[in-house]
Design a protein around this motif. Structure first.
Motif, PDB file in Angstrom:
ATOM      1  N   SER A  39     -47.785 -13.105  36.204  1.00 30.52           N
ATOM      2  CA  SER A  39     -46.900 -14.002  35.765  1.00 30.52           C
ATOM      3  C   SER A  39     -46.130 -14.555  34.425  1.00 30.52           C
ATOM      4  O   SER A  39     -44.630 -14.159  33.767  1.00 30.52           O
ATOM      5  CB  SER A  39     -45.812 -14.470  36.413  1.00 30.52           C
ATOM      6  N   ALA A  40     -47.184 -13.645  33.634  1.00 33.26           N
ATOM      7  CA  ALA A  40     -47.202 -14.148  32.503  1.00 33.26           C
ATOM      8  C   ALA A  40     -46.279 -13.701  31.125  1.00 33.26           C
ATOM      9  O   ALA A  40     -45.653 -14.116  29.886  1.00 33.26           O
ATOM     10  CB  ALA A  40     -48.474 -14.562  31.478  1.00 33.26           C
TER      11      ALA A  40
ATOM     12  N   GLY B 210     -28.558  -6.981  34.606  1.00 29.86           N
ATOM     13  CA  GLY B 210     -30.287  -7.031  35.667  1.00 29.86           C
ATOM     14  C   GLY B 210     -30.874  -8.224  35.757  1.00 29.86           C
ATOM     15  O   GLY B 210     -30.690  -9.242  34.897  1.00 29.86           O
ATOM     16  N   VAL B 211     -32.391  -8.086  36.708  1.00 24.49           N
ATOM     17  CA  VAL B 211     -33.165  -9.299  36.925  1.00 24.49           C
ATOM     18  C   VAL B 211     -34.423  -8.699  36.736  1.00 24.49           C
ATOM     19  O   VAL B 211     -34.585  -7.949  36.965  1.00 24.49           O
ATOM     20  CB  VAL B 211     -33.072  -9.951  38.290  1.00 24.49           C
ATOM     21  N   LEU B 212     -35.088  -9.452  35.819  1.00 23.88           N
ATOM     22  CA  LEU B 212     -36.703  -9.118  35.548  1.00 23.88           C
ATOM     23  C   LEU B 212     -37.554 -10.092  36.575  1.00 23.88           C
ATOM     24  O   LEU B 212     -36.962 -11.757  36.086  1.00 23.88           O
ATOM     25  CB  LEU B 212     -37.033  -9.387  34.237  1.00 23.88           C
ATOM     26  N   MET B 213     -38.428  -9.746  37.267  1.00 27.62           N
ATOM     27  CA  MET B 213     -38.611 -10.585  37.945  1.00 27.62           C
ATOM     28  C   MET B 213     -40.113 -10.233  38.103  1.00 27.62           C
ATOM     29  O   MET B 213     -41.592  -9.120  37.871  1.00 27.62           O
ATOM     30  CB  MET B 213     -38.730 -10.661  39.366  1.00 27.62           C
TER      31      MET B 213
ATOM     32  N   THR C  63     -38.911 -15.443  36.785  1.00 29.35           N
ATOM     33  CA  THR C  63     -37.200 -14.707  37.231  1.00 29.35           C
ATOM     34  C   THR C  63     -36.491 -14.791  35.594  1.00 29.35           C
ATOM     35  O   THR C  63     -36.440 -16.225  35.319  1.00 29.35           O
ATOM     36  CB  THR C  63     -36.557 -14.761  38.178  1.00 29.35           C
ATOM     37  N   ALA C  64     -35.257 -13.551  35.151  1.00 29.18           N
ATOM     38  CA  ALA C  64     -34.771 -14.060  34.129  1.00 29.18           C
ATOM     39  C   ALA C  64     -33.368 -12.406  34.362  1.00 29.18           C
ATOM     40  O   ALA C  64     -33.841 -11.988  35.186  1.00 29.18           O
ATOM     41  CB  ALA C  64     -35.713 -13.636  32.671  1.00 29.18           C
TER      42      ALA C  64
ATOM     43  N   VAL D 125     -39.316  -5.106  38.150  1.00 25.25           N
ATOM     44  CA  VAL D 125     -40.197  -6.475  38.846  1.00 25.25           C
ATOM     45  C   VAL D 125     -42.092  -6.106  38.942  1.00 25.25           C
ATOM     46  O   VAL D 125     -42.175  -4.737  38.778  1.00 25.25           O
ATOM     47  CB  VAL D 125     -39.289  -6.197  40.504  1.00 25.25           C
ATOM     48  N   HIS D 126     -42.318  -7.035  38.643  1.00 28.42           N
ATOM     49  CA  HIS D 126     -43.991  -6.402  38.509  1.00 28.42           C
ATOM     50  C   HIS D 126     -44.170  -6.050  39.461  1.00 28.42           C
ATOM     51  O   HIS D 126     -44.115  -6.120  40.351  1.00 28.42           O
ATOM     52  CB  HIS D 126     -44.365  -8.027  38.327  1.00 28.42           C
ATOM     53  N   SER D 127     -45.718  -5.354  39.225  1.00 30.59           N
ATOM     54  CA  SER D 127     -46.301  -4.233  40.225  1.00 30.59           C
ATOM     55  C   SER D 127     -47.233  -4.697  40.705  1.00 30.59           C
ATOM     56  O   SER D 127     -48.262  -4.419  39.991  1.00 30.59           O
ATOM     57  CB  SER D 127     -46.057  -3.202  39.107  1.00 30.59           C
ATOM     58  N   GLY D 128     -47.195  -5.802  41.298  1.00 30.56           N
ATOM     59  CA  GLY D 128     -48.304  -6.394  41.901  1.00 30.56           C
ATOM     60  C   GLY D 128     -48.988  -6.181  43.005  1.00 30.56           C
ATOM     61  O   GLY D 128     -50.150  -6.004  43.130  1.00 30.56           O
TER      62      GLY D 128
END
Length: 361
Positions: A144-145, A341-344, A354-355, A282-285
Motif C-alpha cells: 500500500s505504501a 480517477g481513483v488510485l487504490m 485511496t486517492a 488499482v494495485h495488482s495485488g
C-alpha cells in the motif's frame, strides 16, 4: 466533470515511468527451477493470472533454492533497488524534459530490504542530487505504501510550489523469497516480481502549461482494519535464518468487505459515486483480490484492464504496482481532460489507501 477544486495550486503527477530486470521467467519456468513437482503447488503458480515475472535472479538453482544467505539477499536488494530505481527516475525525467538537477525532493518507498542510510541518501549519492534535496523514506508499509509516498510529496509540493518532487517505489521482492515446500510460502513465491516505478510531482499555478496526461491530486483517504494486522506480515524465520513473508488466504475477502466503505467515503466528500469515476488505477495485488474489488464495487473487467495486464506481465510489484498501471493508462491516451480517477492500493495493516484524481484541463 466539473468539481470543486479547493486549491488552485493542487499538485499534479506529470509523468510515470518504470524499470524491471532484464531476466524474466514464466510461471512454468519458476516451478521447474525451484524443483516444484507437487501438482497443488504448481497450480497455484499457473492459475495466478500471471504469465511471467522479471526477477533480479540471474539463474535459479534447482538443487539449492535457499542458497543465498540473508546478507547476500540484502546486498542484492540494495544493488538492484538502486539500479532499477535510477533507471525509472531518469525515464520519468526524460518524459517531462527535466534532469536530476531539477529534483528538489525525493521520496523512496520499499519494503523488501532495510538499509541505514536509507535509499534516499544513496540515491542522492548515486544520482548526484543537490545536497539541499529534501529526503523522505517510507519503509515497511508493504504494497500500500506507494500511495503514502505520493501523499507525502503532495504535501511537500503544496508548500514548495514550482519545485519538482520524485516518488520512486523500488521493490526487489525476490530478495525476500524463501522456499520451504509449504502452501503458504508457495503463494508468496508465485505472486511477487521485481521492479521500480517513479512519478514526477509538482504544484504549479493553474495557468501553467502542463504535459498531456498530467493528473491532479485532489483527495486522499486511508482505511486500516486493525483486526487484520496479522494477515500480511514479514517475520524472521529462525530455521532458515531469513525473513519470510506471510500472506493469509483471507486477504481478498477482507479487502472486498472494506473497499466499498472507504471508496464511498472518499467520493462522498465531493458528492460523487462510483459511476462518476472514469478511470480506476488499482494495485495488482493478485487475481482474487482484483476480482473481489470488481464484485464489491460493481466494476467491469475493462475498468481494471491495466491492473490485470500489469499482474499478467510482471506479477505483484508491491508498492509500485499502481504506478505501472497509471503509466499504461497515460500511454493509452484515452483519458480526457476533466476525467476523474481513483488510485487504490492495499497492504499490511490491513490497509486500503485511496486517492481521488482528475486529469488536467
Amino acid at each position: 466533470m466539473n468539481i470543486n477544486t479547493r486549491d488552485s495550486h493542487a499538485p499534479y503527477i506529470l509523468a510515470c515511468a518504470h524499470d524491471v530486470p532484464e531476466t524474466s521467467y514464466t510461471q512454468h519456468e519458476v516451478c521447474d527451477n525451484l524443483g516444484i513437482k507437487d501438482g497443488r503447488i504448481r497450480s497455484i503458480f499457473i492459475n495466478s493470472g500471471i504469465s511471467k515475472r522479471h526477477l533480479s535472479i540471474k539463474e535459479m538453482a534447482k538443487s539449492e533454492p535457499n542458497a543465498e544467505s540473508h546478507g547476500e539477499m540484502l546486498n542484492r536488494h540494495e544493488y538492484s533497488a538502486l539500479e532499477l530505481g535510477a533507471n525509472a527516475i531518469n525515464k520519468c525525467l526524460t518524459k517531462i524534459g527535466k534532469t536530476v538537477e531539477d529534483i528538489a525532493c525525493i521520496c523512496c518507498v520499499t519494503s523488501t530490504g532495510f538499509l541505514v542510510p536509507a535509499l534516499s541518501a544513496r540515491f542522492c549519492q548515486s544520482l548526484g542530487l543537490s545536497e539541499f534535496c529534501n529526503r523522505i523514506d517510507i519503509v515497511g508499509m508493504g504494497c500500500s505504501a506507494g500511495l503514502n509516498g505520493l501523499d507525502a510529496v503532495k504535501n511537500w509540493s503544496v508548500v514548495n510550489p514550482g519545485k519538482l518532487a520524485i516518488v520512486v517505489c523500488t521493490e526487489i521482492c525476490s530478495a525476500a523469497y524463501l522456499e520451504d515446500g509449504t502452501i503458504a510460502t508457495s503463494v508468496v513465491n508465485s505472486l511477487f516480481g521485481d521492479g521500480a516505478s517513479a512519478a514526477a510531482v509538482v504544484s504549479e499555478p493553474a495557468d501553467k502549461i502542463l504535459p498531456a496526461g498530467a493528473v491532479r491530486l485532489l483527495d486522499k483517504l486511508s482505511l486500516t482494519e486493525s483486526e487484520g494486522i496479522g494477515m500480511m506480515k514479514f517475520d524472521w524465520n529462525d530455521e532458515q535464518h531469513k525473513n519470510s513473508f506471510y500472506l493469509s488466504k483471507d486477504v481478498p475477502y477482507v479487502v472486498g468487505s472494506k473497499v466499498e466503505k472507504v471508496i464511498n467515503r472518499l467520493l462522498g466528500e465531493r458528492s460523487l459515486s462510483v459511476s462518476d469515476i472514469d478511470h480506476w488505477i488499482v494495485h495488482s495485488g493478485g487475481k482474487k483480490v482484483i476480482d473481489s474489488i470488481c464484485i464489491n464495487l460493481g466494476l467491469t473487467k475493462n475498468d481494471l484492464r491495466h491492473t490485470r495486464s500489469v499482474l499478467n506481465d510482471f506479477g505483484n510489484l508491491s508498492s509500485g504496482s499502481f504506478l505501472f498501471s497509471l503509466e499504461r493508462l497515460q500511454n493509452e491516451k484515452t483519458a480526457n481532460k476533466g476525467d476523474l480517477g481513483v488510485l487504490m492500493t492495499m497492504g499490511p495493516g490491513a490497509a486500503i489507501e485511496t486517492a481521488l484524481v482528475q486529469w488536467a484541463e
